[in-house]
Design a protein around this motif. Structure first.
Motif, short mmCIF file in Angstrom:
data_model
loop_
_atom_site.label_atom_id
_atom_site.label_comp_id
_atom_site.label_asym_id
_atom_site.label_seq_id
_atom_site.Cartn_x
_atom_site.Cartn_y
_atom_site.Cartn_z
N GLY A 137 0.80 -1.22 0.00
CA GLY A 137 0.00 0.00 0.00
C GLY A 137 0.83 1.27 0.00
N GLY A 138 0.50 2.16 -0.91
CA GLY A 138 1.17 3.46 -0.93
C GLY A 138 2.53 3.41 -1.58
N ASP A 139 3.26 4.51 -1.45
CA ASP A 139 4.60 4.65 -2.02
C ASP A 139 5.60 4.14 -1.00
N GLN A 140 6.01 2.89 -1.15
CA GLN A 140 6.90 2.26 -0.18
C GLN A 140 8.35 2.66 -0.44
N ARG A 141 9.01 3.18 0.60
CA ARG A 141 10.41 3.58 0.50
C ARG A 141 11.18 3.00 1.67
N PHE A 142 12.46 2.76 1.46
CA PHE A 142 13.28 2.07 2.45
C PHE A 142 14.60 2.80 2.67
N ASP A 143 15.14 2.60 3.87
CA ASP A 143 16.45 3.16 4.18
C ASP A 143 17.57 2.39 3.50
N VAL A 144 17.37 1.08 3.33
CA VAL A 144 18.37 0.21 2.71
C VAL A 144 17.66 -0.74 1.75
N VAL A 145 18.16 -0.84 0.54
CA VAL A 145 17.78 -1.90 -0.39
C VAL A 145 19.01 -2.79 -0.55
N TYR A 146 18.80 -4.08 -0.36
CA TYR A 146 19.91 -5.04 -0.23
C TYR A 146 19.72 -6.18 -1.21
N THR A 147 20.82 -6.61 -1.83
CA THR A 147 20.78 -7.85 -2.61
C THR A 147 22.15 -8.50 -2.59
N SER A 148 22.16 -9.82 -2.37
CA SER A 148 23.41 -10.57 -2.26
C SER A 148 23.02 -12.05 -2.15
N ILE A 149 23.56 -12.96 -2.79
CA ILE A 149 24.63 -13.00 -3.77
C ILE A 149 24.20 -14.01 -4.83
N GLY A 150 24.62 -13.87 -6.08
CA GLY A 150 24.13 -14.73 -7.14
C GLY A 150 22.80 -14.26 -7.68
N THR A 151 22.70 -12.98 -8.03
CA THR A 151 21.40 -12.39 -8.33
C THR A 151 21.28 -11.84 -9.75
N ILE A 152 22.15 -10.95 -10.17
CA ILE A 152 21.86 -10.17 -11.38
C ILE A 152 22.14 -10.92 -12.67
N THR A 153 22.83 -12.05 -12.62
CA THR A 153 23.00 -12.81 -13.86
C THR A 153 21.68 -13.38 -14.36
N TRP A 154 20.65 -13.40 -13.51
CA TRP A 154 19.34 -13.90 -13.91
C TRP A 154 18.50 -12.85 -14.62
N LEU A 155 19.06 -11.65 -14.76
CA LEU A 155 18.30 -10.52 -15.30
C LEU A 155 18.90 -10.02 -16.60
N PRO A 156 18.06 -9.72 -17.61
CA PRO A 156 18.60 -9.22 -18.87
C PRO A 156 18.79 -7.71 -18.91
N ASP A 157 18.10 -6.97 -18.05
CA ASP A 157 17.99 -5.52 -18.19
C ASP A 157 18.37 -4.85 -16.88
N LEU A 158 19.62 -4.42 -16.77
CA LEU A 158 20.07 -3.80 -15.53
C LEU A 158 19.61 -2.36 -15.38
N GLU A 159 19.29 -1.69 -16.47
CA GLU A 159 18.73 -0.34 -16.34
C GLU A 159 17.36 -0.41 -15.66
N ARG A 160 16.55 -1.35 -16.07
CA ARG A 160 15.24 -1.52 -15.43
C ARG A 160 15.39 -1.97 -13.99
#
Length: 293
Positions: A137-160
Motif C-alpha cells: 500500500g502506498g509509495d513504499q520507501r526504504f532506508d536500505v535496499v539489499y541484494t546478495s549473492i548470485g542475483t543479477i546474472t538472472w536478469l537481462p535488463d540492468l537499467e530496469r
C-alpha cells in the motif's frame, strides 16, 4: 539425463527464460531448505548467515550504528535465511521480494518460527517497485535496499533493475550489492587454471545451462534448463549511476559463499577461495554501495 551443462548462447526471450528459471528455482526450494542449515537459526537466536555477516562488515563504514531502526527491502531473497538475518541484525522493518512462491512460503514459515515480523512480496525483481507498493500500500520507501549473492546474472535488463532500486529508496537511502564477479563467471570452471570460456560482455543474448543439481544440497532437478545474462562490471555501475544513485564504494573480493570450481579451497568460515597464487589473479566477487541523492 543432462550430460553437458551447457553455457551456450540461446535465442530465448525474457518471458520464456524467466519461466524456465522459475521452474528450476521452484524445484530448488526443498533441496535448499534441507541444505541451508535452518536448525542453526532455530537453535541459536543470535545466528546470522555467513553472507549477511560478511555484508554487515562491508556496510559498517556507511551505517555506523548498523541496521538498528532502519527499514530494509531485500531483493531476490530466496528462502529468507539472509532476510531473517537482516532482521536479527536490527532492521526495524524487513520486506523480502522474490519471484518464487515456494521460496517465499519457506521464508515466511521460517520467519514465523523465529518470531520475526517480515513481509513477503512475490514479484519479478524487474517489477519490484510496483509490486511492493501494490502489496503493502502506498509509495513504499526504504532506508536500505539489499541484494546478495548470485542475483543479477538472472536478469537481462540492468537499467530496469536499477530503476526499481531507485524507486524503493528514500532520499539518502543506501543500496548494497555483493555478487559474483563477471570475470569469474567468464571462466571455465571445469578445467585446471584460469581459462576464459564464456563472454564477459553481454549483447542481450542469454547463456543456456542444463544442470540436474544445484549449488548446495542432495537430489536432482527435473527442470534443468536455466538462462543467465553476462554483465560486465561497468554495466552494473553504469546502470546504478544512470538511475540517479551516487556511487560510494566499489570493492572486489577474494572469497565466495559457494564452490565455483572443484579446485577452490574451503575456508574455516565456510567460504571458498582460489588456491595459491590464483587468489591474487582472479577476483571472486564485487561489492557496490550506492546512495540515493
Amino acid at each position: 539425463m543432462a550430460t553437458d551443462p551447457g553455457g551456450f548462447e540461446a535465442e530465448a526471450g525474457y518471458p520464456e527464460a524467466r519461466d524456465a528459471n522459475l521452474a528450476n528455482w521452484e524445484e530448488r526450494v526443498p533441496l535448499h531448505t534441507d541444505a541451508y542449515g535452518l536448525d542453526r537459526y532455530r537453535d541459536d537466536p543470535a545466528h546470522l548467515s555467513q553472507v549477511v555477516r560478511t555484508d554487515l562488515d562491508a556496510l559498517g563504514a556507511f551505517l555506523p550504528t548498523g541496521l538498528a531502526g532502519l527499514e530494509v527491502c531485500h531483493l531476490q531473497c530466496h528462502i529468507g535465511t539472509d532476510t531473517v538475518s537482516l532482521a536479527r541484525a536490527g532492521a526495524a522493518r524487513i520486506v523480502g521480494v522474490d519471484f518464487s512462491p515456494s521460496a517465499l512460503e519457506a521464508a515466511s514459515s521460517l520467519a514465523r518460527e523465529l518470531g520475526i515480523d517480515a513481509a513477503w512480496v512475490q514479484a519479478d525483481v524487474l517489477d519490484a517497485k510496483a509490486a511492493v507498493d501494490a502489496a503493502l500500500g502506498g509509495d513504499q520507501r526504504f532506508d536500505v535496499v539489499y541484494t546478495s549473492i548470485g542475483t543479477i546474472t538472472w536478469l537481462p535488463d540492468l537499467e530496469r533493475w536499477a530503476a526499481q532500486i531507485a524507486g524503493l529508496l528514500r532520499p539518502r537511502g543506501l543500496f548494497y550489492i555483493r555478487d559474483g564477479h563477471p570475470a569469474l563467471y567468464a571462466l571455465d570452471e571445469r578445467v585446471d587454471g584460469l581459462v576464459t570460456r564464456y563472454p564477459y560482455f553481454g549483447d542481450g543474448t542469454p547463456l543456456a545451462w542444463d544442470e540436474e543439481t544445484t549449488y548446495v544440497g542432495d537430489g536432482t532437478l527435473a527442470s534443468t534448463r536455466t538462462y543467465e545474462w553476462p554483465h560486465p562490471l561497468s554495466e552494473t555501475v553504469g546502470a546504478l549511476l544512470g538511475a540517479g544513485l551516487e556511487l560510494l564504494a566499489l570493492e572486489e573480493g577474494r572469497t565466495l559463499p559457494w564452490r565455483f570450481a572443484e579446485r577452490m579451497v574451503e575456508r574455516e568460515d565456510g567460504d571458498f577461495e582460489w588456491p595459491g597464487h590464483d587468489a591474487r589473479r582472479m577476483p571472486c566477487t564485487f561489492t557496490v554501495v550506492a546512495r540515493a541523492r
